[in-house]
Design a protein around this motif. Sequence first.
Motif, mmCIF file in Angstrom:
data_model
loop_
_atom_site.group_PDB
_atom_site.id
_atom_site.type_symbol
_atom_site.label_atom_id
_atom_site.label_comp_id
_atom_site.label_asym_id
_atom_site.label_seq_id
_atom_site.Cartn_x
_atom_site.Cartn_y
_atom_site.Cartn_z
ATOM 1 N N ASN A 285 -73.021 -76.232 -14.921
ATOM 2 C CA ASN A 285 -73.039 -77.489 -14.179
ATOM 3 C C ASN A 285 -72.727 -78.618 -15.158
ATOM 4 O OD1 ASN A 285 -74.034 -76.937 -11.280
ATOM 5 N ND2 ASN A 285 -75.417 -75.711 -12.547
ATOM 6 N N GLU B 97 -72.018 -82.581 -16.223
ATOM 7 C CA GLU B 97 -72.346 -83.959 -15.898
ATOM 8 C C GLU B 97 -71.421 -84.890 -16.675
ATOM 9 O OE1 GLU B 97 -76.477 -84.849 -16.095
ATOM 10 O OE2 GLU B 97 -77.062 -83.129 -14.864
ATOM 11 N N LYS C 264 -71.523 -84.914 -10.863
ATOM 12 C CA LYS C 264 -71.808 -83.535 -11.242
ATOM 13 C C LYS C 264 -70.787 -82.582 -10.627
ATOM 14 C CE LYS C 264 -76.790 -84.460 -11.454
ATOM 15 N NZ LYS C 264 -78.138 -84.056 -10.966
ATOM 16 N N GLN D 96 -69.899 -78.191 -10.476
ATOM 17 C CA GLN D 96 -70.292 -76.823 -10.793
ATOM 18 C C GLN D 96 -69.044 -75.973 -11.019
ATOM 19 O OE1 GLN D 96 -71.941 -73.699 -7.902
ATOM 20 N NE2 GLN D 96 -73.787 -74.383 -8.980
#
Length: 288
Positions: free
Chosen positions: A205, A207, A156, A158
Amino acid sequence: MNLKEIPRLQTISKEDFVANYVKPQKPVVIERLTEDWPAYKKWHLSYINHVAGDKTVPLYDDRPVTHEDGFNEPHAKMKMGEYIKLLESKPTSYRIFLYNLMKEVPSLQNDFNWPDLGIKLVKQLPMLFFGGENSKVFMHFDIDYSNILHFHFHGKKQCIIFPPDQSKYMYKVPHSLISREDIDFDNPDYHKWPALKQAQGYIANLEHGQMLYMPEGYWHYMKYVTPGFSMSLRSLPKKPAHFIKAAYNLVVMRSYDNLMRKWKGQAWIDHKNERAIAKTHQELGIKT
């Protein structure tokens, strides 16, 4: 901070992408664009270790810029396998930045497709970026004002971004592409950096396999929530003003800044950092 969630779509046609995001210069996250790529299944740290573990890679950390730093000069070097072992064992500030791993490992070129989204992508080998848990990429914008397709893999990440029209609030360091490096964009001190209260930006965010479209000239601050890596594909700026600014940055600004570093040394860096505050507050009428 004043941040809106970046809109998210599963897929998109090239006509809608150009009309709704490229022309109005708005960011978007596309979640399933890579699901038919071999990279979607293969591109994890273990795979990179398998195909590139013996390659020596350049590493960067979060130390402030000094006059002794050359342009994009790494702070350390390490075998990729050793670096991945470090990423998987503990948080680290070491990052790989703008690394042409595909030149070293050509087989990686077979793992992704050049997406047909209605923009002409620069077909040079894509650069890769790696980071450990909680490692951060300082707030900056790209020297060439490209439109960026930013794909994230393994874990992940940000992303906090701001349009170019928010530059007046960003404490931009003169003759460079960065904000003041001592600003914590995760938790900014508005007493010290009051202009940031007025900045209007976006957050997303990412993924594994997801893509963020960043329009040309957007400021961006990246934080690796978990260890992972990303790939950026680029399209040259469409706005004539941005194309001119990109040419100026590449030909004039970079050369002038390098000259001043050699001539003035650390005093030049300190002067620029001081001017970032004074100029921002003066132009906004902020009294401190």
